[in-house]
Design a protein around this motif. Structure first.
Motif, PDB file in Angstrom:
ATOM      1  N   ALA A 195       0.848  -1.192   0.000  1.00  0.00           N
ATOM      2  CA  ALA A 195       0.000   0.000   0.000  1.00  0.00           C
ATOM      3  C   ALA A 195       0.882   1.240   0.000  1.00  0.00           C
ATOM      4  O   ALA A 195       1.930   1.264   0.645  1.00  0.00           O
ATOM      5  N   TYR A 196       0.455   2.241  -0.777  1.00  0.00           N
ATOM      6  CA  TYR A 196       1.274   3.442  -0.948  1.00  0.00           C
ATOM      7  C   TYR A 196       0.631   4.637  -0.265  1.00  0.00           C
ATOM      8  O   TYR A 196      -0.560   4.636   0.048  1.00  0.00           O
ATOM      9  N   ALA A 197       1.448   5.664  -0.060  1.00  0.00           N
ATOM     10  CA  ALA A 197       0.918   6.869   0.566  1.00  0.00           C
ATOM     11  C   ALA A 197      -0.093   7.527  -0.357  1.00  0.00           C
ATOM     12  O   ALA A 197       0.060   7.526  -1.577  1.00  0.00           O
ATOM     13  N   LEU A 211      -2.903  10.223   3.591  1.00  0.00           N
ATOM     14  CA  LEU A 211      -3.001   8.973   4.339  1.00  0.00           C
ATOM     15  C   LEU A 211      -3.128   7.790   3.385  1.00  0.00           C
ATOM     16  O   LEU A 211      -3.603   7.939   2.259  1.00  0.00           O
ATOM     17  N   THR A 212      -2.708   6.640   3.859  1.00  0.00           N
ATOM     18  CA  THR A 212      -3.003   5.401   3.160  1.00  0.00           C
ATOM     19  C   THR A 212      -4.276   4.837   3.787  1.00  0.00           C
ATOM     20  O   THR A 212      -4.314   4.628   4.992  1.00  0.00           O
ATOM     21  N   VAL A 213      -5.304   4.658   2.967  1.00  0.00           N
ATOM     22  CA  VAL A 213      -6.544   4.120   3.516  1.00  0.00           C
ATOM     23  C   VAL A 213      -6.773   2.736   2.920  1.00  0.00           C
ATOM     24  O   VAL A 213      -6.783   2.577   1.694  1.00  0.00           O
ATOM     25  N   ILE A 214      -6.911   1.747   3.779  1.00  0.00           N
ATOM     26  CA  ILE A 214      -7.196   0.389   3.318  1.00  0.00           C
ATOM     27  C   ILE A 214      -8.625   0.063   3.721  1.00  0.00           C
ATOM     28  O   ILE A 214      -8.966   0.133   4.894  1.00  0.00           O
ATOM     29  N   VAL A 215      -9.459  -0.218   2.722  1.00  0.00           N
ATOM     30  CA  VAL A 215     -10.881  -0.408   2.985  1.00  0.00           C
ATOM     31  C   VAL A 215     -11.293  -1.829   2.635  1.00  0.00           C
ATOM     32  O   VAL A 215     -11.014  -2.306   1.535  1.00  0.00           O
ATOM     33  N   ILE A 216     -11.939  -2.487   3.585  1.00  0.00           N
ATOM     34  CA  ILE A 216     -12.568  -3.771   3.273  1.00  0.00           C
ATOM     35  C   ILE A 216     -14.017  -3.488   2.963  1.00  0.00           C
ATOM     36  O   ILE A 216     -14.675  -2.746   3.705  1.00  0.00           O
ATOM     37  N   SER A 217     -14.521  -4.000   1.852  1.00  0.00           N
ATOM     38  CA  SER A 217     -15.926  -3.744   1.574  1.00  0.00           C
ATOM     39  C   SER A 217     -16.552  -4.870   0.781  1.00  0.00           C
ATOM     40  O   SER A 217     -15.896  -5.528  -0.018  1.00  0.00           O
ATOM     41  N   ARG A 273      -6.741  11.462  14.977  1.00  0.00           N
ATOM     42  CA  ARG A 273      -6.269  12.416  15.987  1.00  0.00           C
ATOM     43  C   ARG A 273      -4.767  12.221  16.250  1.00  0.00           C
ATOM     44  O   ARG A 273      -4.054  13.163  16.571  1.00  0.00           O
ATOM     45  N   HIS A 274      -4.303  10.980  16.097  1.00  0.00           N
ATOM     46  CA  HIS A 274      -2.880  10.717  16.307  1.00  0.00           C
ATOM     47  C   HIS A 274      -2.082  11.345  15.167  1.00  0.00           C
ATOM     48  O   HIS A 274      -2.305  11.032  14.005  1.00  0.00           O
ATOM     49  N   GLU A 275      -1.160  12.221  15.531  1.00  0.00           N
ATOM     50  CA  GLU A 275      -0.396  12.987  14.538  1.00  0.00           C
ATOM     51  C   GLU A 275       0.365  12.065  13.591  1.00  0.00           C
ATOM     52  O   GLU A 275       0.525  12.363  12.423  1.00  0.00           O
ATOM     53  N   ASN A 276       0.838  10.927  14.113  1.00  0.00           N
ATOM     54  CA  ASN A 276       1.711  10.080  13.301  1.00  0.00           C
ATOM     55  C   ASN A 276       0.946   9.023  12.510  1.00  0.00           C
ATOM     56  O   ASN A 276       1.545   8.096  11.987  1.00  0.00           O
ATOM     57  N   LEU A 277      -0.380   9.153  12.404  1.00  0.00           N
ATOM     58  CA  LEU A 277      -1.145   8.138  11.686  1.00  0.00           C
ATOM     59  C   LEU A 277      -0.741   8.115  10.212  1.00  0.00           C
ATOM     60  O   LEU A 277      -0.748   9.133   9.536  1.00  0.00           O
ATOM     61  N   ARG A 278      -0.355   6.943   9.699  1.00  0.00           N
ATOM     62  CA  ARG A 278       0.032   6.798   8.299  1.00  0.00           C
ATOM     63  C   ARG A 278      -0.989   5.962   7.541  1.00  0.00           C
ATOM     64  O   ARG A 278      -1.310   6.236   6.402  1.00  0.00           O
ATOM     65  N   VAL A 279      -1.450   4.906   8.220  1.00  0.00           N
ATOM     66  CA  VAL A 279      -2.316   3.940   7.551  1.00  0.00           C
ATOM     67  C   VAL A 279      -3.601   3.782   8.355  1.00  0.00           C
ATOM     68  O   VAL A 279      -3.560   3.499   9.547  1.00  0.00           O
TER      69      VAL A 279
END
Lengths: 373, 264
Positions: free
Chosen positions: B36-38, B207-213, B171-177
């Protein structure tokens, strides 16, 4: 979530903070009005109002702590025995071992905390359901109190004990009322401004969500029982001072009285909703109600009937108010409409009719009354 | 077509390689790769039992893989629990949202990591500050403004509750994924549109967003790439712009394979 549900909830939402206080207040006013008409002279005497406050003070610390326990979806049925055992130990330490009174009192509080801790561990570690766990521990604590005190009534304590239990040295309010109100304030502070209070609500609201956010659910549940035990011990001290006597069988119905007060005050038995102010109002309401029964010279044993009825009605009312898909009074009404429920109605009818038939048969064949013996 | 070859030069935020997970004798995941990429939305699709949930639970530290490695920003990354993942910048919003209905949105946003202040030498909750910051996070990061921050969360709509749950993660500043499990499953059409918009705006924030759907419509509406799982294996990763509903569906059910199918 449908739009309809949302609007229903938001209406209940606006009312919710007030309901818990308005409910008991309305009932208090009803009692005042009723007594104002029926028996104003004796009910509104200063000494009687003082008596009501004195009675209420005994339950304030426990109602505060029970608010936390119930909000976490728990229950503690052992508080009467915790109060009795702590008080018995304190009494022995003072009377037999001549311990300094403050030290003996602190030991009683610590013992209460210990018993609360044991309750909490039984529930969280041994996984015994709270109802059974605290009911069984109630037997254990009561039994130990009986073993220690046998049938003894320990009476006549130093002045400090009676001052705490029924003193009047602080302006117009009896000392125990001041103590009770302080514990209520402490409870309000704990609920709104500490991690313990916040997690109490979140655990009661959703144990799974609390666990997923990294909250130590079991530890915070134990905290609530420790608070409960400590406050029950405080009530034991207040009771000892109030009566200037204590015995192992004292405080038999603390548990239901306190639970009734908390539930009347709008704290939900299903967890997540706490109201310290409501619990205070609930305690006052019950004391006023019981005092009214006494003032009306209604037989003592009716108090138990009244408390039970109050619990059932308040729980039913709040369940209905807080239900997400409110169906009006349909729960009861459906008994008569829904064909599925007709069997319940039939059973009810059969039991009532058989009772009537048996009573009539008994009367028909009754002989003369013979004095027994 | 080999997407890995094309994109290997970009900096992958998450690189899962050879992930295998066994529960007793059952192989839930078999040698799965996921990259997964940014600034992208990666959708994970697949039938029930395809291993989607297991895969993201491994990514978020809930499960530990039996075999395989995870790299975060090119660094090997091992987690022993979910907290480790959060600390490293990987968080998840679950299907049931993990929200306490009887708390206010701000109280939920900070649940488990409350802000405190000093009062008479004691550390007490700083409710005012939490409310302020919660309002700001919701508005600045998610563009959501609630009518009142003082109501209980149970009175909010499904989409608003979703926003509160997402806000807790971002809210977490360091959230990447950010991993989202079935974000639209419990929502009506309008709320779904709002949530999809939210996901896009998070992606645009890098952000990298990984979605299950389960909803292919939603997947095609928001994703940049689609990772297809079937029976514990990755049966292909396709660019959303280069495929269609039918092709993805056939990959999910395992019908005649197409040229786009690559082994993960």
């Amino acid at each position: 979530m449908s739009e309809q549900t949302t609007s229903h909830l938001s209406m209940g939402q606006k009312l919710q903070p007030y309901v818990s206080f308005i409910g008991p207040m309305a009932m208090i006013i009803a009692i005042l009005l009723f007594m104002g008409i029926v028996e104003p002279a004796r009910y509104f005497r200063a000494s009687n109002l003082n008596q009501i406050l004195l009675d209420a003070a005994l339950y304030m610390p426990m109602a505060m702590a029970m608010t936390f326990v119930i909000t976490q979806r728990g229950i503690d049925l052992s508080i009467g025995s915790v109060a009795a055992l702590s008080a018995i130990v304190m009494a022995f330490l003072i009377k037999q071992y001549a311990f300094p009174v403050p030290v003996a009192m602190l030991i009683a509080l610590a013992l209460g905390a210990l018993m609360g801790l044991i309750n909490g561990l039984v529930i969280t570690r041994l996984k015994v359901p709270d109802l059974i766990g605290t009911l069984a521990m109630d037997l254990v604590y009561r039994g130990i109190a009986l073993v220690l005190a046998k049938g003894l009534v320990l009476a006549r304590f130093p002045e400090l004990v009676t001052e705490i239990g029924r003193g009047q040295s602080l302006a117009y309010l009896p000392t125990p009322v001041v103590i009770g109100l302080i514990t209520m304030l402490l409870g309000y502070f704990l609920l709104t401004s500490t991690h313990f209070g916040r997690y109490t609500i979140s655990i009661g609201s959703s144990p799974e969500a609390s666990d997923m956010t990294g909250i130590d659910v079991d530890r915070h549940r134990v905290y609530a029982y420790v608070l409960m035990g400590t406050m029950a011990a405080l009530a034991g001290i207040l009771l000892t001072g109030k009566l200037n006597a204590i015995q192992a069988t004292s405080a038999p119905y603390f548990n239901l009285h306190v639970i009734a007060a908390v539930v009347v005050g709008g704290t939900s038995l299903f967890g997540g909703r706490a109201s310290i102010l409501g619990s205070l109002a609930g305690v006052l309401l019950l004391s006023m109600m019981i005092n009214a029964l006494v003032t009306l010279r209604i037989e003592f044993f009716w108090q138990s009937v009244a408390s039970g009825v109050v619990i059932i009605f308040s729980v039913a009312l709040y369940t209905w108010l807080q239900k997400k898909d409110r169906d009006g009074g349909a729960g009861l009404a459906s008994l008569f409409q829904n064909p599925k429920e007709s069997k319940t109605v039939r059973l009810f009818a059969i039991i009532v009719v058989s009772l009537l038939v048996l009573a009539i048969l008994g009367m028909l064949f009754s002989g003369d009354v013979k004095p027994s013996g | 077509m080999n997407l890995h070859a094309i994109t290997e030069t970009d900096s992958a935020v998450i690189k899962m390689r050879g992930i295998t997970k066994q529960f007793g004798g059952v192989v839930a995941l078999n040698n799965v790769d996921l990259t997964a990429y940014a600034g992208e939305v990666l959708a994970i699709v697949g039938d029930n039992g395809a291993g989607k949930s297991t895969l993201i639970k491994i990514l978020t530290g809930v499960y530990q893989p039996t075999r395989g490695t995870i790299e975060l920003d090119g660094q090997p990354f091992t987690m022993s629990n979910h907290s480790d993942a959060i600390a490293a910048g990987v968080d998840a919003v679950y299907q049931n949202l993990a929200i306490a209905d009887h708390l206010t949105p701000a109280q939920n946003l900070f649940l488990g990591s409350e802000l405190t202040k000093s009062f008479l030498g004691m550390s007490v909750l700083d409710n005012k500050k939490m409310k302020l910051e919660a309002t700001r996070t919701l508005k600045d990061r998610l563009g959501v403004q609630l009518k009142s921050m003082d109501v209980l969360t149970e009175s909010l709509s499904g989409g608003q509750r979703q926003a509160v749950a997402i806000a807790r993660a971002v809210r977490h500043e360091n959230l990447r994924v950010l991993v989202m499990d079935e974000p639209t499953a419990a929502l009506g059409p309008q709320e779904t549109a709002k949530t999809l918009q939210l996901i896009k705006s998070l992606r645009n924030q890098g952000l990298t967003v990984i979605v299950i759907s389960h909803s292919l419509d939603d997947v095609f509406a928001i994703s940049d790439r689609i990772h297809v799982q079937r029976r514990g294996q990755c049966v292909g990763v396709v660019k959303t712009s280069e495929t269609d509903n039918e092709e993805v569906l056939s990959m999910i059910v395992g019908a005649a394979s197409t040229g786009a199918t690559t082994t993960g």
